[in-house]
Design a protein around this motif. Structure first.
Motif, PDB file in Angstrom:
ATOM      1  N   LEU A 135       0.846  -1.195   0.000  1.00  0.00           N
ATOM      2  CA  LEU A 135       0.000   0.000   0.000  1.00  0.00           C
ATOM      3  C   LEU A 135       0.887   1.253   0.000  1.00  0.00           C
ATOM      4  N   GLY A 136       0.330   2.355  -0.443  1.00  0.00           N
ATOM      5  CA  GLY A 136       1.064   3.622  -0.420  1.00  0.00           C
ATOM      6  C   GLY A 136       1.591   4.035  -1.790  1.00  0.00           C
ATOM      7  N   ARG A 137       1.369   3.191  -2.780  1.00  0.00           N
ATOM      8  CA  ARG A 137       1.838   3.506  -4.125  1.00  0.00           C
ATOM      9  C   ARG A 137       1.116   4.748  -4.682  1.00  0.00           C
ATOM     10  N   GLY A 170      -8.510   3.759   0.025  1.00  0.00           N
ATOM     11  CA  GLY A 170      -7.658   3.658   1.214  1.00  0.00           C
ATOM     12  C   GLY A 170      -8.072   2.462   2.061  1.00  0.00           C
ATOM     13  N   LEU A 171      -7.072   1.889   2.745  1.00  0.00           N
ATOM     14  CA  LEU A 171      -7.331   0.697   3.560  1.00  0.00           C
ATOM     15  C   LEU A 171      -8.404   0.945   4.623  1.00  0.00           C
ATOM     16  N   LEU A 202     -11.866  -1.156   5.005  1.00  0.00           N
ATOM     17  CA  LEU A 202     -12.221  -1.966   6.171  1.00  0.00           C
ATOM     18  C   LEU A 202     -13.595  -1.574   6.705  1.00  0.00           C
ATOM     19  N   HIS A 203     -13.896  -0.285   6.698  1.00  0.00           N
ATOM     20  CA  HIS A 203     -15.231   0.127   7.158  1.00  0.00           C
ATOM     21  C   HIS A 203     -16.318  -0.387   6.208  1.00  0.00           C
ATOM     22  N   GLY A 209      -5.174   6.104   0.003  1.00  0.00           N
ATOM     23  CA  GLY A 209      -5.939   5.585  -1.149  1.00  0.00           C
ATOM     24  C   GLY A 209      -5.223   5.834  -2.457  1.00  0.00           C
ATOM     25  N   GLY A 210      -5.942   5.564  -3.544  1.00  0.00           N
ATOM     26  CA  GLY A 210      -5.316   5.658  -4.854  1.00  0.00           C
ATOM     27  C   GLY A 210      -4.445   4.438  -5.127  1.00  0.00           C
TER      28      GLY A 210
END
Lengths: 297, 297
Positions: free
Chosen positions: B145-147, B192-193, B197-198, B239-240
């Motif tokens: 993640l984070g890309r 976004g993670l 999750l939500h 996110g993204g």
């Protein structure tokens, strides 16, 4: 490169197959983008906007002779208003249901101008393309032309209710399905009859002779004709209609008329490409409605 | 109605099933709209724009565990420039080919702001929805993640080449297919993670305990962290990214790792809804990237 040349290149790039929709493994897929400024005159209700924008994609499915199964829409809106979106979605759902398809969802994006993109899918065993017409066949249309023109002029004249009614067209999915296996070439009349004929002619490498008196003109259009205009001229070039323009062997005409619940009118004949595309013996220019503006090219 | 409430109603209306894509008779269908101002930072090439916008729809197909078959795109552009569109289409074609799908066409519309709508279809016998997670299962992500965050910051820092590379993600279609029948719930991490999750939690009626140290962070992100930021925080909320976030029974982990060619990281566990969604024992707010803007809600 001038705009006309660029547009031609670009349209070739965008529409890989040149048909109203792409076909992959028996599934038909199409996408369309509409936006407020050019596609929806002032007075167009959100319900009508939902109906018409999803209807445009369903019309592409119809033009392939496919069964419509599902639609989606993405909305770019300046601000999120649940009531407005709900009304829009009712229109999107209703036009889908009207042709036996399901509206199944979409996307939401913040956008300065109200913008809608719609996609539809369908299934077909024998897609009808633009490329199969042969000289000697009949050139036909479903329903009447000029409804789109009448709608725009109704809005301009302040006849808002009428404009909204005219803009809520029924995509010809049922007729398209009945024509699969019979029509040799088909597309919808969304950019106007003249442009449709030039596109069908190019794809099939044929010409057409059109009988102007035979063009079925929407009754309502008469109310909105300017001095010197004829209904068939306006109906033939304005666009914003979503009828099917198709070719069939002569021997199929009666069977087609029996099979379709919508009227079918013979407006001319297919002939060799070298004979050109003519209306009442005069060359018919490639003139019509493109991306919201009436243009020549 | 405030924007937050309206957005919630509207998202419910727009996404009928609540999944990343709709499923009709074994065909998956999704549509997305992106536009210049918020989705494509200055420096984003047309090739990257084509790749990324079609990739977003392919990622939705991947998140259903489906095989991607075809993509289409509609372009709203201020003016028609064939070279620009051709470059865009190369990106659209290349991302489609990269996951075994065909780019098959689209639509063109004149528009004040560059706008792209994309749709993708796929096929699936057993779609993976957001709603099947159960307490005791493992929470996993593909790749890192984070890309997306690194890409945006690379553009901001003037590292245009790097930004474009990072924005050309490979949709996880292959991984998604391998997870069909195994993953109990799945979606992509596009917002976004934390938001994923939500959304998974709400759809499955479960909670999650996430181990912050376990979150796999893209190496490149380190270069672009501000003082006081941690990679996992930024990677978890920005996110993204277009990785798959999914749940599996514990017994399936090794089989999943063998089946997928992309790394799979266990980042936490599914637990009862009443236990809530926590990161390292603290409530994880529903915070992320929505329609191009980083927002809380």
């Amino acid at each position: 490169m001038d705009e006309q040349a660029a547009r031609s290149v670009v349209e070739g790039l965008v529409n890989a197959a040149g048909d109203d929709a792409a076909v992959v493994d028996g599934t038909v897929l199409t996408i369309d983008m509409l936006h407020e400024r050019t596609d929806f005159p002032p007075g167009t209700s959100r319900y009508t906007t939902g109906w018409r924008s999803v209807g445009v994609s369903l019309s592409d499915v119809a033009a392939m002779g496919a069964t419509a199964t599902a639609t989606v829409a993405a909305f770019g809106v300046p601000e999120f208003d649940a009531d407005v979106l709900e009304t829009f979605l009712e229109g999107a759902r209703d036009v889908s249901t009207a042709v036996g398809a399901q509206y199944v969802g979409g996307d939401l994006d913040q956008h300065s101008e109200f913008t809608v993109a719609t996609a539809a899918i369908g299934t077909t065993e024998q897609p009808v393309r633009r490329s199969g017409a042969s000289p000697g066949e009949l050139l036909c249309v479903t329903g009447t032309l000029g409804r789109g023109a009448a709608g725009v002029r109704a809005f301009e004249a302040g006849a808002i209710g009428l404009g909204n009614d005219l803009f809520q067209f029924t995509p010809r999915v049922e007729a398209g399905q009945a024509l699969a296996g019979v029509a040799t070439a088909m597309m919808d009349s969304s950019d106007g009859l003249a442009r449709s004929l030039h596109q069908l002619g190019a794809a099939s490498d044929v010409g057409f002779q059109v009988d102007g008196n035979a063009i079925p003109v929407a009754d309502t259009l008469d109310r909105f004709l300017a001095v010197g205009e004829t209904g068939s001229e306006v109906a033939g070039t304005y666009g914003g209609d979503f009828e099917l323009v198709f070719t069939i062997p002569k021997a199929e005409l009666e069977a087609v008329r029996s099979a379709l619940s919508v009227p079918v009118t013979v407006i001319g004949e297919v002939r060799p490409a070298a004979a050109g595309i003519e209306l009442d013996g005069e060359p018919l220019p490639d003139q019509g409605y493109t991306h919201g503006e009436s243009t020549d090219r």
